[in-house]
Motif scaffolding. Structure first.
Motif, mmCIF file in Angstrom:
data_model
loop_
_atom_site.group_PDB
_atom_site.id
_atom_site.type_symbol
_atom_site.label_atom_id
_atom_site.label_comp_id
_atom_site.label_asym_id
_atom_site.label_seq_id
_atom_site.Cartn_x
_atom_site.Cartn_y
_atom_site.Cartn_z
ATOM 1 N N GLN A 98 0.838 -1.186 0.000
ATOM 2 C CA GLN A 98 0.000 0.000 0.000
ATOM 3 C C GLN A 98 0.877 1.240 0.000
ATOM 4 O O GLN A 98 1.821 1.332 0.782
ATOM 5 C CB GLN A 98 -0.883 0.000 1.256
ATOM 6 C CG GLN A 98 -1.792 1.197 1.375
ATOM 7 C CD GLN A 98 -2.583 1.160 2.656
ATOM 8 O OE1 GLN A 98 -2.239 1.853 3.596
ATOM 9 N NE2 GLN A 98 -3.633 0.357 2.697
ATOM 10 N N VAL A 99 0.576 2.186 -0.873
ATOM 11 C CA VAL A 99 1.227 3.489 -0.835
ATOM 12 C C VAL A 99 0.275 4.400 -0.087
ATOM 13 O O VAL A 99 -0.835 4.675 -0.549
ATOM 14 C CB VAL A 99 1.494 4.043 -2.261
ATOM 15 C CG1 VAL A 99 2.088 5.432 -2.183
ATOM 16 C CG2 VAL A 99 2.407 3.100 -3.018
ATOM 17 N N ARG A 100 0.697 4.838 1.065
ATOM 18 C CA ARG A 100 -0.193 5.641 1.902
ATOM 19 C C ARG A 100 -0.215 7.099 1.448
ATOM 20 O O ARG A 100 0.809 7.666 1.125
ATOM 21 C CB ARG A 100 0.253 5.566 3.353
ATOM 22 C CG ARG A 100 0.079 4.188 3.934
ATOM 23 C CD ARG A 100 0.408 4.170 5.389
ATOM 24 N NE ARG A 100 0.212 2.850 5.932
ATOM 25 C CZ ARG A 100 0.302 2.577 7.221
ATOM 26 N NH1 ARG A 100 0.608 3.523 8.076
ATOM 27 N NH2 ARG A 100 0.105 1.341 7.638
ATOM 28 N N LYS A 101 -1.401 7.661 1.481
ATOM 29 C CA LYS A 101 -1.547 9.087 1.166
ATOM 30 C C LYS A 101 -1.069 9.922 2.357
ATOM 31 O O LYS A 101 -0.582 11.016 2.188
ATOM 32 C CB LYS A 101 -2.995 9.407 0.833
ATOM 33 C CG LYS A 101 -3.436 8.713 -0.454
ATOM 34 C CD LYS A 101 -4.892 8.944 -0.736
ATOM 35 C CE LYS A 101 -5.265 8.154 -2.001
ATOM 36 N NZ LYS A 101 -6.688 8.204 -2.275
ATOM 37 N N ASN A 102 -1.218 9.370 3.549
ATOM 38 C CA ASN A 102 -0.718 9.983 4.773
ATOM 39 C C ASN A 102 -0.010 8.858 5.515
ATOM 40 O O ASN A 102 -0.629 7.859 5.887
ATOM 41 C CB ASN A 102 -1.872 10.552 5.613
ATOM 42 C CG ASN A 102 -1.410 11.176 6.908
ATOM 43 O OD1 ASN A 102 -0.446 10.743 7.531
ATOM 44 N ND2 ASN A 102 -2.109 12.216 7.328
ATOM 45 N N CYS A 103 1.278 9.001 5.756
ATOM 46 C CA CYS A 103 2.061 7.902 6.326
ATOM 47 C C CYS A 103 1.590 7.475 7.712
ATOM 48 O O CYS A 103 1.880 6.371 8.152
ATOM 49 C CB CYS A 103 3.550 8.266 6.345
ATOM 50 S SG CYS A 103 3.972 9.596 7.483
ATOM 51 N N ARG A 104 0.839 8.311 8.404
ATOM 52 C CA ARG A 104 0.376 7.983 9.750
ATOM 53 C C ARG A 104 -0.922 7.188 9.774
ATOM 54 O O ARG A 104 -1.355 6.718 10.811
ATOM 55 C CB ARG A 104 0.208 9.264 10.545
ATOM 56 C CG ARG A 104 1.521 9.945 10.848
ATOM 57 C CD ARG A 104 1.284 11.222 11.646
ATOM 58 N NE ARG A 104 2.538 11.870 11.948
ATOM 59 C CZ ARG A 104 3.123 12.767 11.159
ATOM 60 N NH1 ARG A 104 2.571 13.111 10.014
ATOM 61 N NH2 ARG A 104 4.268 13.314 11.506
ATOM 62 N N HIS A 105 -1.581 7.074 8.605
ATOM 63 C CA HIS A 105 -2.892 6.425 8.566
ATOM 64 C C HIS A 105 -2.968 5.433 7.408
ATOM 65 O O HIS A 105 -2.513 5.716 6.308
ATOM 66 C CB HIS A 105 -4.003 7.467 8.402
ATOM 67 C CG HIS A 105 -4.013 8.505 9.484
ATOM 68 N ND1 HIS A 105 -4.431 8.256 10.755
ATOM 69 C CD2 HIS A 105 -3.640 9.808 9.452
ATOM 70 C CE1 HIS A 105 -4.324 9.351 11.487
ATOM 71 N NE2 HIS A 105 -3.834 10.312 10.709
#
Length: 107
Positions: A98-105
């Motif tokens: 998964q490539v996260r749009k926000n690394c914290r979520h």
């Protein structure tokens, strides 16, 4: 010449975002060399995390900073080996990654 904190602040925009790049190494910002490590040794790392390399729990990091500051060719050799290792990392793709749009979520 080491760029001081006040001079570094002058490259930050007063408004309209924070997309202005600032080099981590003001001695030779357009050249790939070991100046970064020399700056850290002299207490002039740009980021607090830079200076922690010398003062943190791990002595290994501090020894590497000292070694790379003193021996540019060794730094180049070990950097090249590290880049090859990173190039051989197989990232998770498709349903496995998964490539996260926000690394914290998680998306």
């Amino acid at each position: 010449m080491v760029m001081r904190k006040q001079t570094r602040k002058s490259v930050c925009p007063r408004r309209d975002g924070d997309n202005t790049p600032a080099p981590l190494d003001f001695v030779s910002p357009t050249r790939f060399d070991n100046s970064y490590f020399k700056l850290v040794l002299g207490g002039h790392g740009l980021l607090p995390s830079d200076q922690v390399l010398l003062t943190g729990n791990g002595r290994q990091a501090a020894e590497l900073v000292k070694t790379y500051a003193a021996n540019e060719s060794l730094f180049f050799q070990q950097f090249a080996k590290s880049m090859v290792k990173m190039g051989n990392i197989n990232p998770l793709t498709g349903l496995k990654g998964q490539v996260r749009k926000n690394c914290r979520h998680v998306n």
